[in-house]
Design a protein around this motif. Structure first.
Motif, mmCIF file in Angstrom:
data_model
loop_
_atom_site.group_PDB
_atom_site.id
_atom_site.type_symbol
_atom_site.label_atom_id
_atom_site.label_comp_id
_atom_site.label_asym_id
_atom_site.label_seq_id
_atom_site.Cartn_x
_atom_site.Cartn_y
_atom_site.Cartn_z
ATOM 1 N N LYS A 114 0.835 -1.203 0.000
ATOM 2 C CA LYS A 114 0.000 0.000 0.000
ATOM 3 C C LYS A 114 0.867 1.248 0.000
ATOM 4 O O LYS A 114 0.423 2.317 -0.368
ATOM 5 C CB LYS A 114 -0.922 0.004 1.223
ATOM 6 C CG LYS A 114 -1.988 -1.051 1.173
ATOM 7 C CD LYS A 114 -2.854 -0.999 2.404
ATOM 8 C CE LYS A 114 -3.888 -2.111 2.345
ATOM 9 N NZ LYS A 114 -4.743 -2.135 3.523
ATOM 10 N N ARG A 115 2.092 1.097 0.420
ATOM 11 C CA ARG A 115 3.020 2.231 0.486
ATOM 12 C C ARG A 115 3.944 2.265 -0.741
ATOM 13 O O ARG A 115 5.066 2.753 -0.667
ATOM 14 C CB ARG A 115 3.836 2.153 1.768
ATOM 15 C CG ARG A 115 2.979 2.162 3.015
ATOM 16 C CD ARG A 115 3.813 2.340 4.242
ATOM 17 N NE ARG A 115 3.119 2.039 5.464
ATOM 18 C CZ ARG A 115 2.215 2.822 6.041
ATOM 19 N NH1 ARG A 115 1.871 3.936 5.483
ATOM 20 N NH2 ARG A 115 1.657 2.463 7.181
ATOM 21 N N PHE A 116 3.445 1.784 -1.842
ATOM 22 C CA PHE A 116 4.232 1.756 -3.075
ATOM 23 C C PHE A 116 4.713 3.152 -3.467
ATOM 24 O O PHE A 116 5.801 3.305 -4.018
ATOM 25 C CB PHE A 116 3.431 1.133 -4.226
ATOM 26 C CG PHE A 116 4.164 1.165 -5.532
ATOM 27 C CD1 PHE A 116 5.230 0.312 -5.759
ATOM 28 C CD2 PHE A 116 3.820 2.072 -6.519
ATOM 29 C CE1 PHE A 116 5.936 0.351 -6.947
ATOM 30 C CE2 PHE A 116 4.524 2.119 -7.715
ATOM 31 C CZ PHE A 116 5.572 1.253 -7.926
ATOM 32 N N ILE A 117 3.932 4.160 -3.169
ATOM 33 C CA ILE A 117 4.300 5.537 -3.504
ATOM 34 C C ILE A 117 5.683 5.884 -2.940
ATOM 35 O O ILE A 117 6.490 6.522 -3.603
ATOM 36 C CB ILE A 117 3.233 6.546 -3.015
ATOM 37 C CG1 ILE A 117 3.553 7.967 -3.513
ATOM 38 C CG2 ILE A 117 3.072 6.520 -1.511
ATOM 39 C CD1 ILE A 117 2.426 8.963 -3.273
ATOM 40 N N TYR A 118 5.973 5.421 -1.713
ATOM 41 C CA TYR A 118 7.265 5.713 -1.094
ATOM 42 C C TYR A 118 8.403 4.973 -1.799
ATOM 43 O O TYR A 118 9.493 5.523 -1.983
ATOM 44 C CB TYR A 118 7.247 5.357 0.396
ATOM 45 C CG TYR A 118 6.204 6.127 1.156
ATOM 46 C CD1 TYR A 118 6.296 7.504 1.301
ATOM 47 C CD2 TYR A 118 5.107 5.476 1.705
ATOM 48 C CE1 TYR A 118 5.336 8.225 1.984
ATOM 49 C CE2 TYR A 118 4.129 6.189 2.393
ATOM 50 C CZ TYR A 118 4.248 7.554 2.527
ATOM 51 O OH TYR A 118 3.288 8.264 3.201
ATOM 52 N N VAL A 119 8.139 3.757 -2.198
ATOM 53 C CA VAL A 119 9.136 2.963 -2.931
ATOM 54 C C VAL A 119 9.424 3.628 -4.274
ATOM 55 O O VAL A 119 10.586 3.811 -4.661
ATOM 56 C CB VAL A 119 8.634 1.512 -3.146
ATOM 57 C CG1 VAL A 119 9.556 0.741 -4.073
ATOM 58 C CG2 VAL A 119 8.472 0.807 -1.814
ATOM 59 N N PHE A 120 8.365 4.011 -4.969
ATOM 60 C CA PHE A 120 8.503 4.653 -6.277
ATOM 61 C C PHE A 120 9.370 5.913 -6.174
ATOM 62 O O PHE A 120 10.337 6.087 -6.918
ATOM 63 C CB PHE A 120 7.115 4.992 -6.833
ATOM 64 C CG PHE A 120 7.144 5.634 -8.183
ATOM 65 C CD1 PHE A 120 7.214 4.852 -9.324
ATOM 66 C CD2 PHE A 120 7.111 7.013 -8.321
ATOM 67 C CE1 PHE A 120 7.242 5.447 -10.582
ATOM 68 C CE2 PHE A 120 7.146 7.606 -9.567
ATOM 69 C CZ PHE A 120 7.207 6.818 -10.703
ATOM 70 N N TYR A 121 9.030 6.780 -5.224
ATOM 71 C CA TYR A 121 9.784 8.032 -5.072
ATOM 72 C C TYR A 121 11.178 7.805 -4.505
ATOM 73 O O TYR A 121 12.112 8.522 -4.877
ATOM 74 C CB TYR A 121 9.002 9.047 -4.229
ATOM 75 C CG TYR A 121 7.941 9.730 -5.051
ATOM 76 C CD1 TYR A 121 8.286 10.671 -6.004
ATOM 77 C CD2 TYR A 121 6.604 9.413 -4.910
ATOM 78 C CE1 TYR A 121 7.335 11.287 -6.791
ATOM 79 C CE2 TYR A 121 5.639 10.019 -5.689
ATOM 80 C CZ TYR A 121 6.007 10.953 -6.631
ATOM 81 O OH TYR A 121 5.062 11.549 -7.408
ATOM 82 N N PHE A 122 11.329 6.822 -3.635
ATOM 83 C CA PHE A 122 12.656 6.506 -3.111
ATOM 84 C C PHE A 122 13.617 6.171 -4.250
ATOM 85 O O PHE A 122 14.735 6.692 -4.312
ATOM 86 C CB PHE A 122 12.583 5.342 -2.111
ATOM 87 C CG PHE A 122 13.943 4.837 -1.704
ATOM 88 C CD1 PHE A 122 14.688 5.512 -0.748
ATOM 89 C CD2 PHE A 122 14.493 3.707 -2.306
ATOM 90 C CE1 PHE A 122 15.949 5.060 -0.382
ATOM 91 C CE2 PHE A 122 15.754 3.251 -1.940
ATOM 92 C CZ PHE A 122 16.487 3.927 -0.984
#
Length: 191
Positions: A114-122
């Motif tokens: 659900k926290r894919f957004i953080y992985v993507f931006y990281f």
């Protein structure tokens, strides 16, 4: 005139879709560009990247004029001084895109969370920040790092979208095309 207006509207639609995805990156959303060819997406992404690069170039000129950072010591300058043109093209257009995409875009689909957004931006931001090593590290370079690697962060975001939408091979291909557009004219100019 209508053809030009239609092309502008399609380009604006593609930009809007990139922005929509970047607001909430989603690993499951693979239909972002339905109705558009990959060629149109690639060309649009290249146009976006180079417009933003032009803006960053103006900022870089101001930074250099003010004496905060010298671009004379940039790794690309040394690369062009130390290596023959075919090595520069080989490294920049083939080796770097493959290696960097395997490292920075390859793993992102492994994070089904659900926290894919953080992985993507990281991964996009880390991709950009790793390019700070192209500069001689000084206090000013570290302070200005987000600006100095801004073009790489932008391209990292675009590559991330392409990776999610089309797969790793396409992000490698896009990266190679992008680097080729930057490197090949520079190599031809230096010879």
């Amino acid at each position: 005139m209508e053809i030009l207006q239609s092309k502008i509207e399609k380009f604006a639609s593609i930009i809007q879709r990139f922005i929509t995805f970047l607001k909430a990156p989603n690993l499951e959303d693979k239909n972002l560009f339905v109705g558009f060819s990959k060629v149109k997406i690639f060309v649009s992404a290249l146009i976006i990247a180079f417009i933003l690069n032009f803006c960053f170039t103006i900022i870089f000129s101001i930074i250099e004029t003010m004496g905060y950072v010298s671009f004379e010591d940039h790794a690309s300058t040394k690369l062009f001084e130390d290596y023959p043109p075919y090595i520069i093209v080989l490294l920049g257009v083939f080796v770097a895109p493959i290696m960097e995409e395997l490292i920075f875009r390859g793993p992102i689909t492994l994070f089904k969370t659900k926290r894919f957004i953080y992985v993507f931006y990281f991964f996009a931001i880390t991709f950009g920040l790793i390019h700070i090593t192209n500069f001689e590290i000084t206090r000013n370079v570290l302070i200005l790092a987000p600006i100095l690697v801004g073009p790489q962060i932008v391209i990292g975001l675009l590559l991330g979208v392409i990776r999610i939408q089309y797969g790793l091979i396409y992000s490698i291909l896009f990266h190679a095309i992008y680097n080729g557009i930057l490197i090949i004219p520079a190599v031809l100019f230096m010879t």
